[in-house]
Design a protein around this motif. Structure first.
Motif, PDB file in Angstrom:
ATOM      1  N   GLY A   1       6.316   2.509  -0.882  1.00 59.21           N
ATOM      2  CA  GLY A   1       5.666   1.350  -1.479  1.00 59.21           C
ATOM      3  C   GLY A   1       4.259   1.074  -0.995  1.00 59.21           C
ATOM      4  O   GLY A   1       3.683   0.041  -1.334  1.00 59.21           O
ATOM      5  N   GLN A   2       3.699   1.970  -0.197  1.00 57.49           N
ATOM      6  CA  GLN A   2       2.345   1.786   0.306  1.00 57.49           C
ATOM      7  C   GLN A   2       1.537   3.063   0.144  1.00 57.49           C
ATOM      8  O   GLN A   2       2.086   4.155   0.095  1.00 57.49           O
ATOM      9  CB  GLN A   2       2.363   1.419   1.792  1.00 57.49           C
ATOM     10  N   TRP A   3       0.215   2.886   0.087  1.00 56.89           N
ATOM     11  CA  TRP A   3      -0.701   4.015   0.070  1.00 56.89           C
ATOM     12  C   TRP A   3      -1.125   4.280   1.499  1.00 56.89           C
ATOM     13  O   TRP A   3      -1.412   3.355   2.253  1.00 56.89           O
ATOM     14  CB  TRP A   3      -1.908   3.713  -0.823  1.00 56.89           C
ATOM     15  N   LYS A   4      -1.148   5.559   1.875  1.00 58.92           N
ATOM     16  CA  LYS A   4      -1.405   5.927   3.261  1.00 58.92           C
ATOM     17  C   LYS A   4      -2.429   7.049   3.357  1.00 58.92           C
ATOM     18  O   LYS A   4      -2.598   7.823   2.416  1.00 58.92           O
ATOM     19  CB  LYS A   4      -0.106   6.383   3.936  1.00 58.92           C
ATOM     20  N   ASN A   5      -3.066   7.128   4.521  1.00 57.16           N
ATOM     21  CA  ASN A   5      -3.987   8.225   4.850  1.00 57.16           C
ATOM     22  C   ASN A   5      -3.469   8.922   6.090  1.00 57.16           C
ATOM     23  O   ASN A   5      -3.117   8.278   7.075  1.00 57.16           O
ATOM     24  CB  ASN A   5      -5.391   7.682   5.137  1.00 57.16           C
TER      25      ASN A   5
ATOM     26  N   HIS B   1      -2.143   0.936   3.235  1.00 60.02           N
ATOM     27  CA  HIS B   1      -2.837   0.002   2.346  1.00 60.02           C
ATOM     28  C   HIS B   1      -1.923  -0.403   1.198  1.00 60.02           C
ATOM     29  O   HIS B   1      -1.055   0.370   0.793  1.00 60.02           O
ATOM     30  CB  HIS B   1      -4.099   0.658   1.779  1.00 60.02           C
ATOM     31  N   ASP B   2      -2.171  -1.600   0.670  1.00 60.43           N
ATOM     32  CA  ASP B   2      -1.392  -2.081  -0.467  1.00 60.43           C
ATOM     33  C   ASP B   2      -1.867  -1.468  -1.783  1.00 60.43           C
ATOM     34  O   ASP B   2      -1.091  -1.340  -2.721  1.00 60.43           O
ATOM     35  CB  ASP B   2      -1.456  -3.607  -0.554  1.00 60.43           C
TER      36      ASP B   2
ATOM     37  N   ASP C   1      -8.030   0.885  -1.978  1.00 59.10           N
ATOM     38  CA  ASP C   1      -8.324   0.638  -0.561  1.00 59.10           C
ATOM     39  C   ASP C   1      -8.054   1.884   0.280  1.00 59.10           C
ATOM     40  O   ASP C   1      -8.835   2.231   1.167  1.00 59.10           O
ATOM     41  CB  ASP C   1      -7.482  -0.526  -0.028  1.00 59.10           C
ATOM     42  N   ALA C   2      -6.947   2.554  -0.007  1.00 53.47           N
ATOM     43  CA  ALA C   2      -6.599   3.770   0.729  1.00 53.47           C
ATOM     44  C   ALA C   2      -7.619   4.867   0.472  1.00 53.47           C
ATOM     45  O   ALA C   2      -8.017   5.589   1.397  1.00 53.47           O
ATOM     46  CB  ALA C   2      -5.202   4.243   0.348  1.00 53.47           C
ATOM     47  N   GLN C   3      -8.062   5.009  -0.782  1.00 51.70           N
ATOM     48  CA  GLN C   3      -9.057   6.020  -1.118  1.00 51.70           C
ATOM     49  C   GLN C   3     -10.362   5.774  -0.375  1.00 51.70           C
ATOM     50  O   GLN C   3     -10.976   6.704   0.139  1.00 51.70           O
ATOM     51  CB  GLN C   3      -9.341   6.025  -2.619  1.00 51.70           C
ATOM     52  N   ALA C   4     -10.795   4.525  -0.334  1.00 52.54           N
ATOM     53  CA  ALA C   4     -12.049   4.198   0.343  1.00 52.54           C
ATOM     54  C   ALA C   4     -11.969   4.542   1.829  1.00 52.54           C
ATOM     55  O   ALA C   4     -12.886   5.149   2.385  1.00 52.54           O
ATOM     56  CB  ALA C   4     -12.373   2.718   0.150  1.00 52.54           C
TER      57      ALA C   4
ATOM     58  N   ILE D   1      -6.615  13.493  -2.629  1.00 46.77           N
ATOM     59  CA  ILE D   1      -6.054  12.246  -3.150  1.00 46.77           C
ATOM     60  C   ILE D   1      -4.902  12.595  -4.076  1.00 46.77           C
ATOM     61  O   ILE D   1      -5.093  13.276  -5.086  1.00 46.77           O
ATOM     62  CB  ILE D   1      -7.120  11.438  -3.899  1.00 46.77           C
ATOM     63  N   LYS D   2      -3.718  12.142  -3.708  1.00 50.41           N
ATOM     64  CA  LYS D   2      -2.531  12.452  -4.495  1.00 50.41           C
ATOM     65  C   LYS D   2      -2.160  11.288  -5.410  1.00 50.41           C
ATOM     66  O   LYS D   2      -2.451  10.135  -5.106  1.00 50.41           O
ATOM     67  CB  LYS D   2      -1.366  12.787  -3.575  1.00 50.41           C
TER      68      LYS D   2
END
Length: 76
Positions: free
Chosen positions: A13-17, A29-30, A34-37, A52-53
């Motif tokens: 449920g979250q975007w991660k790096n 990141h929600d 935001d995660a991409q940046a 970036i997936k």
């Protein structure tokens, strides 16, 4: 820090790096934006590729930093 490509991906449920070689995400990141940046900044600082997936896990985009390292010989 480990020197490796940075993956931006969706999990639980979250975007991660996560930099390549790390067992855990470096940031969460929600939103994907935001995660991409954050991932772009991490990749640029390290001079590596930012992968970036999409939400389904397939690769949507790849960016190489700095641009002079890009193996492709086309503009864009």
């Amino acid at each position: 820090m480990t020197k490796g490509d940075v993956d931006t991906y969706h999990e639980d449920g979250q975007w991660k790096n996560r930099p390549e070689g790390n067992a855990r995400a470096s940031s969460t990141h929600d939103s994907k934006a935001d995660a991409q940046a954050q991932g772009r900044e991490m990749a640029a600082d390290r001079g590596v590729e930012h992968v970036i997936k999409k939400q389904d896990g397939t690769v949507g985009e790849k960016n190489t930093y700095p641009r002079s390292r890009d193996p492709r010989d086309i503009e864009g």
